[in-house]
Design an enzyme around this catalytic site. Structure first.
Site, short mmCIF file in Angstrom:
data_model
loop_
_atom_site.label_atom_id
_atom_site.label_comp_id
_atom_site.label_asym_id
_atom_site.label_seq_id
_atom_site.Cartn_x
_atom_site.Cartn_y
_atom_site.Cartn_z
N GLN A 13 75.10 4.40 71.86
CA GLN A 13 76.67 4.64 71.93
C GLN A 13 77.23 4.28 70.49
OE1 GLN A 13 78.27 2.89 75.86
NE2 GLN A 13 76.33 1.70 75.45
N ASN A 14 76.37 3.61 69.75
CA ASN A 14 77.13 3.21 68.42
C ASN A 14 77.20 4.55 67.44
OD1 ASN A 14 76.85 0.79 69.52
ND2 ASN A 14 75.19 0.15 68.19
N HIS A 49 77.89 9.22 71.30
CA HIS A 49 79.40 9.05 70.89
C HIS A 49 79.83 9.64 69.38
CE1 HIS A 49 80.06 6.13 74.24
NE2 HIS A 49 80.04 7.26 74.75
N CYS A 58 91.67 24.78 55.60
CA CYS A 58 92.83 25.13 56.09
C CYS A 58 94.09 24.16 56.18
CB CYS A 58 92.63 25.53 57.63
SG CYS A 58 92.41 24.24 58.85
#
Ligand code: BJW
Length: 246
Positions: A103-104, A121, A152
Site C-alpha cells: 500500500q506504500n 496506491h 496544458c
C-alpha cells in the site's frame, strides 16, 4: 506465544508454503524514518490523512495537499530500506515469496531489490495531469507547489490513489488473483483499516490459507492469524532472514 516460538513457527510456515505472498503498509517503513498515517505520529500539521488524501481536499486546496506530498517526498528521499524491506527482497530471491502487494507509495521495496511488486496506491515520485494524459516522474521534491502541467498548464496531481478513487485496474486484478492463489500471506505493518487491501488476508484465510501478522499492535486480523507477532517489523524480519541463512 513467546517471540522465539513465534519466529520458529514463521520459519516453518515460510519453508512449507507453496505460494507465499506479502501485504505491507506504512509500518514497514516506520523504522526507515517515514511516519505512518494513523496513530500519534500520523498527523501532519493538524490534519489527518483522511482529510488530505481525498480528491475533495485537492479540489478545495491543491496547494495544501501538494505541500503535504512535498514534505513527504523530502522524508522519503532521505529514507533507506530497513531490514524488513531487505528480508522480503531476499525471500523473493530465494523463490519463497512469490509476490508483494504494497500500500506504500515510498518505493523502498524496489530500492531494497524486490521485483515482483504491485503498488496498489501508486507512487509518490509520479504525478499526472488532471486534464490531459501527461505524466511526470520526480527525482527530488518539486521546487514549488502546486505543480502545473508543462503540456496544458492545468494542475498536475500526485499519481496516487485517494479515498473514493478506484485502484488501478491491473493492480486490483492482480491483487485479488494473488489472494485467491496464496496459501500463506505475510501481513506487515498495516492497520487494515483501508479497503480493499484490508480484505486480502481474509480472502487467503477463507480458502484455508494461513496468515502471519507482524505489527506493533493488534488489528482485526490478529484473532484469526496463524501467527501474530507484536514487535517492530525490521527487528522481527531480520531474525527470520538471519535464521533462514543458517
Ligand atoms: C508497525 C511499525 C513497525 C507502526 N513495525 N508495524 C468497504 C468498506 C468500508 C469502506 C470502503 C470499502 N471499500 C472502499 C471503502 C472506502 C475507502 C476505505 O477503505 N475507507 C476506510 C477508511 C473505511 N477505500 C477507498 O476509497 C479505496 N478506493 C476504493 O475502494 O474504490 C472503489 C471505487 C470503485 C469505483 C469507483 C470509485 C471507487 C481507496 C483507498 C485509498 C487509500 N489511500 C491512502 C493514501 C495513498 C497515497 C498516499 O500515500 O498519500 O493510502 S490513505 C492511507 O491509508 C494510504 C495507506 O496506503 C492506507 C493504509 O494505511 P496503512 O499502510 O495501514 O498505515 P496506518 O498508518 O494506518 O497503519 C500503520 C500500521 O503499522 C499500524 O497498525 C501500526 O501499529 C504499524 N506499525 N510501526 C510493524 N515498526
Amino acid at each position: 506465544m513467546p517471540e522465539s516460538h513465534g519466529i520458529a513457527r514463521i520459519l516453518d510456515l515460510i519453508k512449507n508454503a507453496e505460494y507465499m505472498i506479502a501485504l505491507t503498509g506504512a509500518g514497514i517503513s516506520a523504522e526507515s524514518g517515514i511516519p505512518t498515517f494513523r496513530g500519534a505520529n500520523g498527523l501532519w500539521k493538524k490534519f489527518r490523512a483522511e482529510e488530505l488524501a481525498t480528491p475533495w481536499a485537492f479540489q478545495k486546496n491543491p496547494k495544501l495537499v501538494w505541500e503535504w506530498y512535498k514534505w513527504r517526498m523530502g522524508i522519503v528521499a532521505k529514507a533507506k530500506p530497513n531490514p524488513a524491506h531487505y528480508c522480503l527482497a531476499k525471500l523473493e530471491d530465494l523463490g519463497l515469496l512469490k509476490y508483494l502487494i504494497t500500500q506504500n507509495v515510498d518505493g523502498l521495496h524496489t530500492k531494497a531489490g524486490s521485483k515482483k511488486i504491485v503498488e496498489i496506491h501508486g507512487n509518490i515520485w509520479r504525478a499526472k495531469c488532471t486534464k490531459c494524459d501527461y505524466k511526470m516522474t520526480f527525482n527530488k521534491p518539486p521546487d514549488s507547489v502546486p505543480v502545473s502541467c508543462p503540456e496544458c498548464n492545468e494542475l498536475m496531481r500526485p499519481d496516487v490513489v485517494w479515498f473514493g478513487e478506484p485502484l488501478p485496474r491491473d493492480a486490483i486484478a492482480l491483487m485479488f488473483e494473488l489472494a485467491r492463489k496464496a496459501d500463506l500471506i505475510l501481513v506487515i505493518g498495516t492497520s487494515l483499516l483501508v479497503e480493499p487491501a484490508a480484505s486480502i488476508p481474509f480472502i487467503v484465510l477463507e480458502h484455508n490459507g494461513k496468515a502471519i501478522e507482524i505489527n506493533l499492535t493488534e488489528t482485526k486480523l490478529t484473532p484469526y492469524a496463524t501467527v501474530s507477532i507484536q514487535a517492530p517489523a525490521g527487528k522481527t524480519l531480520k531474525k527470520v532472514c538471519d535464521l533462514l541463512s543458517k
